[in-house]
Design a protein around this motif. Structure first.
Motif, short mmCIF file in Angstrom:
data_model
loop_
_atom_site.label_atom_id
_atom_site.label_comp_id
_atom_site.label_asym_id
_atom_site.label_seq_id
_atom_site.Cartn_x
_atom_site.Cartn_y
_atom_site.Cartn_z
N GLY A 190 1.89 -3.17 9.47
CA GLY A 190 0.85 -2.12 9.34
C GLY A 190 -0.13 -2.48 8.30
O GLY A 190 -0.13 -3.30 7.48
N CYS A 191 -1.20 -1.47 8.39
CA CYS A 191 -2.23 -1.55 7.27
C CYS A 191 -1.95 -1.24 5.84
O CYS A 191 -2.37 -1.80 5.03
N GLN A 192 -0.72 -0.59 5.68
CA GLN A 192 -0.11 -0.29 4.29
C GLN A 192 -0.03 -1.64 3.62
O GLN A 192 -0.02 -1.87 2.29
N ALA A 193 0.36 -2.70 4.53
CA ALA A 193 0.80 -4.09 4.03
C ALA A 193 -0.44 -4.97 3.68
O ALA A 193 -0.48 -5.80 2.78
N GLU A 194 -1.66 -4.40 4.33
CA GLU A 194 -3.04 -5.18 4.02
C GLU A 194 -3.68 -4.54 3.26
O GLU A 194 -4.08 -4.79 1.96
N ILE A 195 -4.44 -3.20 3.68
CA ILE A 195 -5.18 -2.59 2.58
C ILE A 195 -4.36 -2.06 1.34
O ILE A 195 -4.84 -2.06 0.25
N VAL A 231 -1.04 2.85 9.15
CA VAL A 231 -0.76 2.24 10.21
C VAL A 231 -2.01 1.11 10.73
O VAL A 231 -2.96 1.23 10.14
N CYS A 232 -1.66 0.03 11.34
CA CYS A 232 -2.74 -0.91 11.80
C CYS A 232 -3.20 -0.64 13.09
O CYS A 232 -2.25 -1.00 14.08
N ASP A 233 -4.18 -0.39 13.39
CA ASP A 233 -4.61 0.27 14.76
C ASP A 233 -6.11 -0.11 15.17
O ASP A 233 -6.95 0.68 15.68
N PRO A 248 -10.88 0.57 12.31
CA PRO A 248 -11.06 1.14 11.39
C PRO A 248 -11.37 0.26 9.96
O PRO A 248 -11.45 0.75 8.85
N CYS A 249 -11.08 -1.17 10.18
CA CYS A 249 -10.94 -1.98 8.99
C CYS A 249 -11.93 -2.02 8.05
O CYS A 249 -11.61 -1.91 6.64
N VAL A 250 -13.16 -2.09 8.32
CA VAL A 250 -14.20 -2.15 7.12
C VAL A 250 -14.33 -0.83 6.34
O VAL A 250 -14.19 -0.91 5.12
N LYS A 251 -13.98 0.45 7.04
CA LYS A 251 -13.97 1.44 6.05
C LYS A 251 -12.83 1.70 5.35
O LYS A 251 -12.81 2.20 4.25
N ARG A 252 -11.64 1.17 5.88
CA ARG A 252 -10.53 1.14 5.01
C ARG A 252 -10.58 0.19 3.75
O ARG A 252 -9.86 0.41 2.88
N ASN A 253 -11.50 -0.59 3.74
CA ASN A 253 -11.66 -1.18 2.49
C ASN A 253 -12.16 -0.48 1.40
O ASN A 253 -11.82 -0.76 0.36
S1 SF4 Z 1 -7.44 -3.83 7.85
FE1 SF4 Z 1 -7.62 -3.53 10.24
S2 SF4 Z 1 -6.43 -5.20 10.94
FE2 SF4 Z 1 -6.11 -5.34 8.92
S3 SF4 Z 1 -4.20 -3.87 8.60
FE3 SF4 Z 1 -5.91 -2.71 8.51
S4 SF4 Z 1 -6.13 -1.66 10.57
FE4 SF4 Z 1 -5.04 -3.66 10.86
#
Ligand code: SF4
Lengths: 218, 292
Positions: free
Chosen positions: B166-171, B208-210, B219-224
């Motif tokens: 999920g996104c917890q693992a990335e962001i 979550v990664c969605d 939502p990736c750009v704004k999650r940064n």
């Molecule tokens: S940045 Fe986007 S693709 Fe990467 S984990 Fe988060 S939601 Fe998923």
């Protein structure tokens, strides 16, 4: 994973699997062809087929065929560059049974009689696995020096190749023999720790029954 | 061997009287059988590539899908008017996070940190910091080792890919790495760095990664942005002497557990969460008509 697997790679976005990995797949197909590609027929499967257009997977594969690396800033313009360099290509999507979700099949020729058909998957983090060459199942990453020997499926070839490598003091990391039909063609893949000098590659290509030798070193 | 726990890093740091940065640098030298010089040069290359990526932001560009682009420029304009709620520095962080995320989506060259989707978090805090405090690039590079060391432990105990956890693992991981890096830059000790990292990860646990249509855009750009903002606040908390009640290694283990329990529709398949909303589905449908 070393620290530069965490911070890095430097790559053209948006996705390490759908973009960076796709560039590598194209590049390996080019290296397997061993010539300037003229025509490419590209089949996309799974997630590559579903989200490839948005991830620039098509541009990335073409960029790789043109010899670019994943950090090449010209990747977004690869279609235009292909046109200038006379590379024609077409895409289709197809379900390939049992294939990894990010899989592409590339048939490519140089317009002068050389042709290769490769299947490869992008397995994450920009890494790939090549899983088929000319209809024969193989499995290698193309990350370390890799020697690919197409040969007639007869006994003795493996021993001949390994003894030449041993003579040259080259340590074999992995070694697989993959065959099509019995008594037909076989592909022998070996990954080594060290670079294989060209005279060794040459020597291997002269073994009777060896049809083609390709040496990949990224 | 790369470290399997932040606790081990702390132990080395304490027993040998070395900073977090030194411990990770030495480990890299051993691990890759390289020299101090080569390792440092390579990290300088990463930093230079981040700066170059920031400079190459194109305010006019939209992604292939047309879903993202131009918002980094909007934020920049707004911020320059001086009326933001967040103030100058934090607004620059927001701007940088958006711009880097958009550059990635628009096929510009970026540095995956730890992934391409989360590539905006670290530069979003480091670049404005570098400019505002006129920090040396050596100091930033040291902070990048701290970030990488944290990322390595997370990758080894849990995961750093959205498809895996999920996104917890990335962001989340990127945010933990950035929190540690900031803390180190401000002179925090190893304990504080580890606390900052644990708090940052804790705050994004369960994310979550969605991605809509499976693309690294919405939502990736704004999650940064949230990754970067969270890093700032956690670094400040750690520097204030606040500690994570749950030790950071255990937070990482919890992240793994949560990720493993996460339904597959919430792990980069584009089938759940925001991707499954009516608007998300509509976008997906429209994009599908533009096939190869
Ligand atoms: S940045 Fe986007 S693709 Fe990467 S984990 Fe988060 S939601 Fe998923």
């Amino acid at each position: 994973m070393n620290i530069f697997d965490i911070l890095g790679p430097i790559m053209v976005g948006p996705s390490s699997s759908h973009t960076a990995g796709a560039v590598k797949i194209g590049k390996v197909a080019r290296m397997l062809l061993g010539a300037e590609p003229k025509h490419a027929w590209i089949t996309l499967h799974g997630s590559f087929a579903a989200t490839g257009a948005g991830h620039g997977t098509d541009k990335a594969l073409i960029a790789g065929l043109l010899g670019m690396n994943p950090d090449d800033m010209r990747i977004p313009d690869s279609e235009l560059i292909a046109e200038q360099q006379g590379l024609e290509y077409c895409f289709q999507t197809k379900y390939i049974r049992g294939a990894h979700p990010n899989t592409a099949v590339i048939r490519v020729d140089d317009g002068m009689g050389k042709e290769v058909n490769m299947q490869a998957s992008s397995i994450g983090g920009g890494r790939i696995r090549v899983n088929g060459i000319d209809g024969i199942h193989v499995d290698f990453s193309a990350e370390s020096p890799t020697l690919i020997v197409n040969n007639e499926d007869r006994p003795g070839h493996v021993a001949a190749v390994t003894s030449i490598l041993a003579e040259a003091d080259i340590n074999i990391a992995t070694l697989t023999l993959n065959r099509g039909k019995r008594g037909g063609k076989a592909i022998f893949v070996t990954e080594t720790d060290l670079d294989i000098p060209s005279f060794v590659v040459e020597k291997i290509s002269r073994i009777p029954g060896v049809l083609k030798v390709t040496y990949l070193n990224a | 061997m790369p470290f399997h726990s932040l606790g081990e890093i702390e132990k080395h740091s304490r027993e040998e009287g070395k900073s977090f940065f030194e411990v990770i640098l030495e480990d890299d030298i051993n691990e890759r059988k390289t020299t101090r010089e080569e390792s440092l040069n390579r990290m300088h290359t990463m930093w230079a590539a981040m700066l170059e990526a920031a400079n190459s932001y194109d305010p006019e560009l939209k992604s292939n899908s047309g879903l993202v682009g131009k918002n980094g420029a909007k934020m920049d304009e707004y911020q320059k008017k001086g009326k933001t709620l967040c103030g100058d520095f934090v607004s620059q962080v927001i701007t940088q996070a958006l711009q880097m995320g958009e550059s990635n989506a628009c096929m510009k060259r970026i540095v995956a940190a730890p992934t391409a989707g989360a590539c905006g978090v670290l530069p979003a805090v480091l670049i404005p910091y570098y400019k505002r405090y006129q920090e040396t690039s050596d100091a930033i590079v040291e902070a990048l080792y701290v970030a990488a060391g944290i990322g390595q432990v997370i990758a080894s105990r849990a995961f750093i890919a959205g498809a895996a956890g999920g996104c917890q693992a990335e962001i989340g991981s990127a945010s933990a790495m950035a929190a540690g890096a900031l803390c180190a830059l401000r002179g925090g000790d190893t304990r504080q760095i580890i606390s900052a990292c644990g708090m940052a990860l804790k705050n994004l646990l369960g994310l979550v990664c969605d991605p809509v249509a499976g693309l690294v855009e919405v939502p990736c750009v704004k999650r940064n942005v949230i990754g970067a903002m969270n890093a700032l606040s956690c670094a400040d908390m750690a520097l204030a002497g606040i500690e994570s009640a749950i030790p950071s290694d255990q937070v990482i283990d919890a992240m793994r557990e949560v990720g493993e329990k996460m339904d597959v529709s919430l792990r980069e398949t584009g089938m759940g969460g925001l991707a499954a909303t009516p608007a998300g589905q509509e976008i997906t449908k429209n994009l599908k008509s533009r096939k190869f």
